[in-house]
Design an enzyme around this catalytic site. Structure first.
Site, PDB file in Angstrom:
ATOM      1  N   GLY A 213      25.224 -75.223 -13.813  1.00 48.61           N
ATOM      2  CA  GLY A 213      25.211 -76.651 -14.103  1.00 48.61           C
ATOM      3  C   GLY A 213      25.119 -76.914 -15.593  1.00 48.61           C
ATOM      4  O   GLY A 213      24.873 -76.005 -16.397  1.00 48.61           O
ATOM      5  N   CYS A 214      25.333 -78.152 -15.960  1.00 47.50           N
ATOM      6  CA  CYS A 214      25.350 -78.525 -17.375  1.00 47.50           C
ATOM      7  C   CYS A 214      23.955 -78.505 -17.977  1.00 47.50           C
ATOM      8  O   CYS A 214      23.696 -77.819 -18.970  1.00 47.50           O
ATOM      9  CB  CYS A 214      26.020 -79.884 -17.555  1.00 47.50           C
ATOM     10  SG  CYS A 214      25.354 -81.197 -16.506  1.00 47.50           S
TER      11      CYS A 214
END
Lengths: 346, 346, 346, 346
Positions: free
Chosen positions: A150-151
């Protein structure tokens, strides 16, 4: 050598960014872009930045069929879909890089609790490799299925990992205060992401409940060799792109020791740039790139270390890292299509 | 009754905001606006939002003379100037509200250390009242010199004060991660505050060294009855106005107990709005107003409380609170000229 | 084959963008970046997006010396400087692409009137080629000195040229209403380009007096074979990059005729994209690219044609076109280093 | 004296702005806010800027019933609804100010053509007064039904009216190039008004087809005493609020003559501010206010006049002018609740 790639879910911001990057890759040809909503439309009519660049039309993607046609499938889908569609048969035919959340958490029960849905292919969790390139490079080389991180997680984990692994902080005191641009919320229509609702305002959201929390904890726990529980607060910031993670913990070492550790871990990593002492990351300097900028300060008064990490949420936080993973998986130069200076001002 | 007011340093963003608010106050007439840089120019030629509103010309302000002419002087100057110019004689003639930093810190040595300059009127520190209205209302009523609090400090202190005073958090664990709009940096020309350098980017700055830190610590220490040292990190956010302070600490009570305490402290305060459970402040809702929005969550997993406070940095964080102080000092309705809904979207 | 390039004035936004693009060019090595203000500093300390990309240090550029060392010099300087420094001797040794205004206007007196300064090397005006690639490609191939067009001018001329050349509009009625992002104003410190002064506001400026006016008129007059005088109004828009030119004139042909002409002129131009009927350019689709998007509508009620053109002011309006010129001058593929989809959202 | 007011459609941006302004009006009490979508919800839960300001709950509005309860009804609805609901009976009981388009165009057929819908109460078109206050003040005083002008139209008409009325321009050459902030598009969810789709981009839209065109033409034709047809192009600009109209026409008089005429028409109008020679309007100076700033230049070279007008689209372009109309209709001071300096920077 030129491999063929398909992008499934190509009309979200992540899918589109992926296509942009892959288009510049001299060893890759994107042969299929799929979209449930835009099937049958010319890609460059949806994203007009692709005019004179792409001639593709969006297809309604069938994974089994794509697996026969391409060497690598990128999945840029909401969570819960990939786990229903990916299976061993597909993975025999081609490599898969999943940019969603379905294969990131190793513990099925943690996934099912945080995502409030059943995992439909939990048998793949073991072989799926968590695609944090700087950490799992060797595993990625051999992987057939990569779970792209994920970011928020990419930014947070890379910022803290050396400290946690080397025991330089009190892991019971970790606080991560993260700020993201609005593209992180995706392209779905929603009153909360209208221009006039986001512009000129900042807010915290999903306090103590954001789904990237267990992912950060999983990786830092692996690094520490013990369970870590931490506070993570995401914020929505009025800008298109970028994540800044400001991380706090009680420090157990002095500046020089910590600096040396960061340099040991990251000194040879092309995509990680340590800022000089007294200088801190800003999202503008990583915008449009796969870089992670990391800087830190010791607060002598409180004994806290403050680590700041910055990435472009759509690149190192999604599409860029996916390409980096692909480069590793196929034996290309790891920086290919990613070794550019960011566009500024942008 | 209509009092006369002078604004010294009227051409910075804070001075200008002050003038805007005072213009709507039915008991105040602004009779003088001063500016070193713009002396002799019509105010509405500098700030064209004042066209058809103000006929005043900027003067090169002499405090002694102004003291003879007005009932209250607002000082909106860089630190270090007020302390050179204010004296007992002036304070005999009129009330003074200093929006700078010179009289906020009670301990002269702390001031001199953090501001790296000598304090030229330390004798006034004792009688100066710290103008955090909700906390020092009674003292402000009798004050001749009020030190208007800083922007980050107002937001941070009000967010945490009930917790600290009632012993509901472990005060050794406080972390304040604050985000400000660019107007907080003032109107001085500087490459760092150019549009293209700030837009589309967020950064931390002055980590572990921002001058609002000792001010927050002073007030929370007073409240706690013991010395508090905390981590404070300011961030520059791409928006004109607003401060969001996300505050972390280990909690020592449950949600209901904490909620009750906040309501006891702030339930009757017009300018403090507690958000409902599960809802958190956003700067857009306080933009253009003197409100402080405060919300909190308990993170059961970590035992941390996360408190979020939001203000308009130029209003409750500067000019609005100054007017609120004036209202208290002169016996006006405390909310006068400040009881409006914020403009949205703005 | 790899040529050597120097960027003179490398620390302005245009110079920096040039460096970014050239870095991705496989036939070019940037061997020198110069800056009066930052001489001696590492380039990546000034523009941190160049971290891990550039190892160069800024030099205080001497053109004569550079001419011995490189194959092409790019000048990204304020007007009036290039004309003092460029001479025949330099041009014998290397090619020069001037991104400033000094060699754009063929008529010395027009230059001296609009720029209010003497031209110091008017002898070069004749041989200098106006670097509007789609128009002067053949001349550019043989040029030693190219005058790279202005940003507003590139967008305006390309939008209107086919109409003017083919006599499809009444040239006495041309109005160009152009909107630019703030990067067009450069990186100099100035109160007018501070974040809080530009953000959330749009304005017209230099009405009937902007220096790009004679440049647009010169080229359209050449195309028309007669003198054209037109109204040009630039606007400052709250965004980092982009120019949108909305152009008006009385039309002398129907939609289909005009469409056919545009397609004849631009149908084979890679960098010019004609939008479909009913669809119009938006700056976001060209941001980060060398594309010019052009669309038009006929207003049946008034008889006017409305042509809209969009470019990235720093790319097709400056650095990108300079690279395109270089590609033409050195016989490289004209699209090299420029054939990418724009980054979106950015 | 305190009148009662109802806002129908109170949860759009215009309705909300109306409520904000009316709340500060000492002669008005807002007793009802209605909303189809949010009926039953507390207003301050929808628009949290109204916390501690409004205690009202949204009702599902019935006009007949409201007419019995209040003195004035403001309608902030999409076009086509008001004309179905307003009737003579309602207008006997209370005054109505319609902020929609239904009663602006005097010619039913023009309305029906541009809005592609039947007009359901065309009998009211004659008695409805077009609420452009500076032009129709005397009629407004006696009106029972006021059609509040559109945003683009207010700005465009006021900018050009004196020129048209006095025959100072060639009316066959008028071009209006207008730029609006995103709030003009309303609060409906739509991919085109998402933050990442609007931010950092400008575009023209509805070229030669925007519905405000016939409204501008109607009023300028009335002023000229002959039919005027003109080109109008709206643009979407990345900012929350503001309209800038840049207007072009061939001039038939010199600067001084034109200046004198503007001063004759507007010299005594509080809400119209003429900028000094060489100075032009910017939307930031009118943001948050009911002012119209107007400036102009003569382009000696082309013979064109360029007039620039600026307003806040939600205030003078909607809610503010509605309150100004109400003030006139009820005999209040015309500037009441509207005579404030704009908030800056905002």
């Amino acid at each position: 050598m030129k491999i063929k790639a398909a992008i499934v879910g190509a009309t979200g911001y992540v899918g589109e960014e992926l296509y942009r990057i892959l288009h510049t890759h001299s060893n890759v040809e994107v042969t299929a872009v799929t979209s449930v909503s835009y099937a049958g439309q010319k890609y460059s009519d949806i994203y007009r930045n692709f005019g004179h660049i792409s001639q593709l039309e969006c297809k309604d993607g069938d994974l089994e069929k794509l697996a026969d046609e391409v060497d690598v499938i990128f999945l840029a889908l909401p969570h819960g879909i990939a786990s229903k569609q990916i299976n061993a048969k597909i993975l025999e035919k081609c490599k898969v890089i999943d940019l969603g959340a379905d294969y990131r958490l190793k513990d099925q029960s943690v996934y099912e609790k945080w995502y409030a849905t059943a995992h439909e292919s939990a048998d793949l969790l073991k072989s799926a490799v968590y695609g944090l390139c700087e950490v799992y490079r060797d595993d990625i080389k051999k992987a057939q299925l990569v779970a792209n991180p994920g970011c928020y997680t990419t930014c947070s984990i890379l910022s803290l990992l050396p400290l946690v692994k080397e025991g330089l902080i009190d892991t019971s005191t970790i606080v991560i205060d993260a700020k993201s641009g609005v593209s992180g919320a995706g392209r779905g229509v929603n009153i909360d992401t209208l221009y006039c609702e986001c512009n000129e305002s900042i807010k915290a959201y999903k306090i103590a409940s954001h789904r990237h929390t267990p992912e950060i904890e999983q990786e830092l726990s692996f690094a520490a060799g013990k369970d870590i529980v931490l506070s993570f607060t995401p914020h929505l910031t009025p800008m298109n792109r970028g994540i800044l993670a400001t991380c706090y913990a009680k420090a157990k070492a002095d500046y020089k020791t910590i600096r040396t550790v960061y340099e040991k871990y990251y000194g040879n990593e092309f995509f990680i740039r340590l800022t000089k002492e007294g200088v801190f990351p800003e999202t503008r300097w990583v915008k449009g790139t796969n870089f992670v900028d990391i800087g830190f300060a010791l607060d002598e008064r409180t004994g806290n270390i403050v680590v700041v990490g910055a990435i472009d949420n759509l690149i190192k936080g999604a599409a860029g890292q996916a390409v980096q993973n692909m480069n590793i998986m196929f034996g290309f130069d790891e920086t290919q299509a990613l070794d550019t200076a960011g566009i500024f001002p942008a």
